[in-house]
Design a protein around this motif. Structure first.
Motif, PDB file in Angstrom:
ATOM      1  N   HIS A 168      -2.351  -3.146  -3.038  1.00 42.57           N
ATOM      2  CA  HIS A 168      -2.023  -2.081  -3.282  1.00 42.57           C
ATOM      3  C   HIS A 168      -3.013  -1.314  -2.480  1.00 42.57           C
ATOM      4  O   HIS A 168      -3.062   0.099  -2.727  1.00 42.57           O
ATOM      5  N   ASP A 189      -5.189   0.903  -0.235  1.00 43.26           N
ATOM      6  CA  ASP A 189      -5.180   1.645   1.249  1.00 43.26           C
ATOM      7  C   ASP A 189      -6.432   1.588   1.604  1.00 43.26           C
ATOM      8  O   ASP A 189      -7.410   1.776   1.045  1.00 43.26           O
ATOM      9  N   THR A 241       0.854  -1.067  -0.012  1.00 39.93           N
ATOM     10  CA  THR A 241      -0.031   0.038   0.015  1.00 39.93           C
ATOM     11  C   THR A 241       0.823   1.241   0.066  1.00 39.93           C
ATOM     12  O   THR A 241       1.965   1.242   0.464  1.00 39.93           O
TER      13      THR A 241
END
Length: 96
Positions: A78, A80, A2
């Motif tokens: 990835h 968040d 992230t």
């Protein structure tokens, strides 16, 4: 990884929080108008960061803590949890 994890890894490697990097960048004369190349060169030379980690800091130096919603809650590696990055150090992050 992230976006937040990139910032946390930079802090672990350097001992410097993203917010402190913003202050250091301003001392170097970098701000939201600066292109990425000189910032990346500085981060590589002075802190030994790689391209990806340097570019993560370029984002927060030139654009601040907000990231695109396309990276939020996607469930991918990835993804968040929020579109706002925490810049004050991993240990104080209330989202951890």
């Amino acid at each position: 990884m992230t976006f937040q994890a990139y910032l946390d890894n930079i802090e672990a490697k350097t001992g410097i929080t993203p917010r402190e990097f913003i202050e250091l960048a301003h001392e170097q004369g970098f701000d939201e108008t600066t292109k990425s190349t000189p910032i990346v060169a500085w981060l590589k030379a002075d802190y030994g960061l790689g391209q990806g980690h340097a570019m993560a800091l370029v984002h927060v130096i030139t654009k601040g803590p907000q990231i695109s919603d396309k990276h939020v809650g996607t469930g991918t590696a990835h993804s968040d949890p929020s579109n706002m990055l925490w810049l004050d150090g991993a240990a104080t992050n209330p989202n951890r």
